[in-house]
Structure formats: C-alpha cells, structure tokens
Motif scaffolding. Structure first.
Motif, mmCIF file in Angstrom:
data_model
loop_
_atom_site.group_PDB
_atom_site.id
_atom_site.type_symbol
_atom_site.label_atom_id
_atom_site.label_comp_id
_atom_site.label_asym_id
_atom_site.label_seq_id
_atom_site.Cartn_x
_atom_site.Cartn_y
_atom_site.Cartn_z
ATOM 1 N N ARG A 54 0.834 -1.222 0.000
ATOM 2 C CA ARG A 54 0.000 0.000 0.000
ATOM 3 C C ARG A 54 0.859 1.258 0.000
ATOM 4 N NH1 ARG A 54 -3.455 -3.196 3.861
ATOM 5 N NH2 ARG A 54 -5.555 -3.271 2.990
ATOM 6 N N CYS A 57 2.148 1.775 -3.538
ATOM 7 C CA CYS A 57 1.099 2.249 -4.457
ATOM 8 C C CYS A 57 0.678 3.681 -4.156
ATOM 9 C CB CYS A 57 -0.140 1.372 -4.344
ATOM 10 S SG CYS A 57 0.093 -0.271 -4.947
ATOM 11 N N VAL A 59 -1.094 4.513 -1.523
ATOM 12 C CA VAL A 59 -2.363 4.505 -0.789
ATOM 13 C C VAL A 59 -2.133 4.911 0.671
ATOM 14 C CG1 VAL A 59 -4.310 3.049 -0.076
ATOM 15 C CG2 VAL A 59 -3.261 2.695 -2.310
ATOM 16 N N ARG A 78 3.159 11.542 -5.437
ATOM 17 C CA ARG A 78 2.358 10.421 -4.946
ATOM 18 C C ARG A 78 0.934 10.414 -5.532
ATOM 19 N NH1 ARG A 78 -0.475 8.406 -0.031
ATOM 20 N NH2 ARG A 78 -1.101 10.492 0.548
ATOM 21 N N GLU A 79 0.350 11.593 -5.680
ATOM 22 C CA GLU A 79 -1.041 11.634 -6.154
ATOM 23 C C GLU A 79 -1.205 11.133 -7.593
ATOM 24 O OE1 GLU A 79 -2.519 15.805 -6.756
ATOM 25 O OE2 GLU A 79 -0.500 16.335 -6.119
ATOM 26 N N TYR A 80 -0.089 11.064 -8.339
ATOM 27 C CA TYR A 80 -0.176 10.583 -9.727
ATOM 28 C C TYR A 80 0.342 9.154 -9.901
ATOM 29 C CZ TYR A 80 -1.014 15.506 -10.598
ATOM 30 O OH TYR A 80 -1.540 16.758 -10.576
ATOM 31 N N HIS A 82 -0.836 6.309 -9.240
ATOM 32 C CA HIS A 82 -1.796 5.313 -9.754
ATOM 33 C C HIS A 82 -1.800 5.230 -11.280
ATOM 34 C CE1 HIS A 82 -4.056 9.115 -9.716
ATOM 35 N NE2 HIS A 82 -4.657 8.619 -10.767
ATOM 36 N N GLN A 83 -1.319 6.294 -11.936
ATOM 37 C CA GLN A 83 -1.267 6.263 -13.402
ATOM 38 C C GLN A 83 -0.188 5.305 -13.907
ATOM 39 O OE1 GLN A 83 -0.691 10.264 -14.840
ATOM 40 N NE2 GLN A 83 -2.586 11.007 -13.919
ATOM 41 N N SER A 107 -13.714 2.193 -15.573
ATOM 42 C CA SER A 107 -12.339 2.389 -15.102
ATOM 43 C C SER A 107 -11.538 3.236 -16.082
ATOM 44 C CB SER A 107 -11.632 1.047 -14.914
ATOM 45 O OG SER A 107 -12.274 0.332 -13.908
ATOM 46 N N ARG A 111 -9.885 6.738 -15.087
ATOM 47 C CA ARG A 111 -8.444 6.941 -15.270
ATOM 48 C C ARG A 111 -8.146 8.035 -16.295
ATOM 49 N NH1 ARG A 111 -5.185 3.232 -13.005
ATOM 50 N NH2 ARG A 111 -6.006 1.187 -12.484
ATOM 51 N N PRO A 158 0.412 -0.174 -17.179
ATOM 52 C CA PRO A 158 1.266 0.475 -16.182
ATOM 53 C C PRO A 158 2.732 0.036 -16.270
ATOM 54 C CG PRO A 158 0.020 -1.287 -15.166
ATOM 55 C CD PRO A 158 -0.491 -1.172 -16.574
#
Ligand SMILES: Nc1ncnc2c1ncn2[C@@H]1O[C@H](COP(=O)(O)OP(=O)(O)OP(=O)(O)O)[C@@H](O)[C@H]1O
Ligand SMILES: [Mg+2]
Length: 215
Positions: A54, A57, A59, A78-80, A82-83, A107, A111, A158
C-alpha cells in the motif's frame, strides 16, 4: 516483444510504518525496482507485506522514509502514482453492480484514458472471462473476480505491476495466465513486485525483501 516502458525507478528508502504511535510494523526497509525486474516481498502473516504494498502504491504514507518514483527522468508525485501502477490484491473491491465490460469502460473514464475495447477483449480472453464479460460482477465466483482484477490492473499499461498474493482464489489455469502476464510485463520493460508467502512464487524473483514480524 520490444521494450516499451520508459526508464523508471520505484524506490523506498529506510521506510518505517506505524499505525499506532510508537509501534512500528516494520522499520528501515529498503526496496528498489527498475525496468524488467521481478522482485518479491516475503514475510509471515502480519509481517507487513500488504502494508508495504500500500505504501508503494501511494495509498498509505510512510511514518519515516520516502517512497520515490522516477519515470522518464522526472520525479512523479504520490497523487499521480496510480497512473503508473497496476495493483491486484484480494482486498481490492470491485463495483459489483456493473458487468465486467461496464467496469472496464468505467475504469477507463475514471483513469482518463481511452477505452481500448480490443485490448480489453484480448485481456479478458487471456483470463478466460470473455464469455462472461456481460454478466454482473456480483454473479462472479471469487476466482473470476480475482481474474478480472488482473484485466483491470493492466488496462492502462502500467510501468509497474504490484501483486499482493498473486494466486489467491485462482485455479492452476488462472495461475498460468498470471505467469504469462508477468512474462509479458517483464518483456515490455515493465516491473513487477509480488508480495507472497508462497516459496514457488518468491523463487521466481531476482531479489526478495524479507520482512520480520515485529510482535
Ligand atoms: N489499518 C491498520 N490499522 C492498524 N494496524 C494495521 C492496519 N493494517 C495493518 N495493520 C497491522 O500491520 C501489521 C502488518 O499487516 P499486513 O496486512 O501488512 O501483513 P501481511 O504481511 O500482509 O500479512 P498476511 O500474510 O496475513 O497478508 C499487522 O500487525 C496488522 O495488524
Ligand atoms: Mg497481506
């Protein structure tokens, strides 16, 4: 297949995490992943594998130390993250009121990417779900849900795949599909991290980060 993922590095340096003040799940953990690598996170139940996943990732945030992701020479916030990361885990929730196909479409819009129908159809086929794609996810078996998570995790192609308990709930045919997915990810120059208790899985890794239970 030629490598297509630009140069990246995902790293955690001297990471500690505590949920309760002063009580560390782990401390001083170092981890580093580059293009074309498969690495493992091992440790007994409660050692912190899912917690580290986590953190990687984005999270969760570390209590000490830093998770860094460099992609194509740039540092990614960090906020990006997930891309650039696709994650599969048994505790990840699906929107079960949708069909598999609707979920993939949703999804893609969440995204902010194009819904590549051909790619998704091929991925569903690789996980033997193509015949059930218009069924509601709530009617899926637990293994079918787990397979769908793989299809969703690779939808945005990814750079890094992070798999927590990769073979949870899936049968031997599903495990074969996961192994082929890992091979394709490595071949395209991506990276894979697996968190596992299975010797069979950790033995495939070129490096292993071993966590010790703190209690
Ligand atoms: N949200 C939370 N709040 C408090 N403690 C937590 C939380 N999440 C995890 N922990 C604690 O952190 C420790 C590590 O848990 P984690 O789920 O990361 O272990 P794990 O290595 O993935 O175990 P398993 O093999 O059972 O999946 C455990 O002691 C757990 O109780
Ligand atoms: Mg876990």
């Amino acid at each position: 297949m030629s490598a297509s993922v630009p140069k990246f590095k995902l790293s955690g340096n001297d990471i500690s995490k505590s949920f309760t003040f002063g009580v560390n799940v782990f401390s001083g953990v170092n981890i580093e992943l580059h293009n074309g690598e498969l690495i493992g996170i091992v440790g007994e139940n409660g050692a912190g594998k899912s917690t580290l996943v986590r953190l990687l990732c984005g999270v969760l945030t570390p209590s000490k130390g830093e998770i860094q992701f460099e992609f194509s020479g740039k540092s990614i916030d960090r906020e990006y993250l997930h891309q650039y990361i696709g994650m599969v885990s048994p505790y990840l929730n699906l929107y079960e009121e949708f069909t598999a196909w609707e979920h993939l479409s949703l999804s893609a819009s969440l995204r902010g990417i194009e819904f590549e129908e051909e790619f998704c159809a091929r991925s569903l086929e690789q996980f033997s779900l193509e015949k059930r794609k218009h069924d509601h996810i709530r009617t899926f078996s637990s293994g079918m849900k787990q397979r769908l998570k793989y299809v969703l995790a690779i939808q945005h192609k990814p750079a890094v795949l992070i798999l927590d308990e990769p073979s949870a709930n899936i049968d031997s045919v599903g495990v074969e599909a996961v192994l082929r997915l890992i091979e394709r990810q490595i071949a395209r120059g991506g990276g894979v991290i697996i968190a596992t208790n299975e010797e069979r899985e950790s033995s495939m890794c070129s490096r292993v980060v071993s966590l010790k239970k703190s209690w």
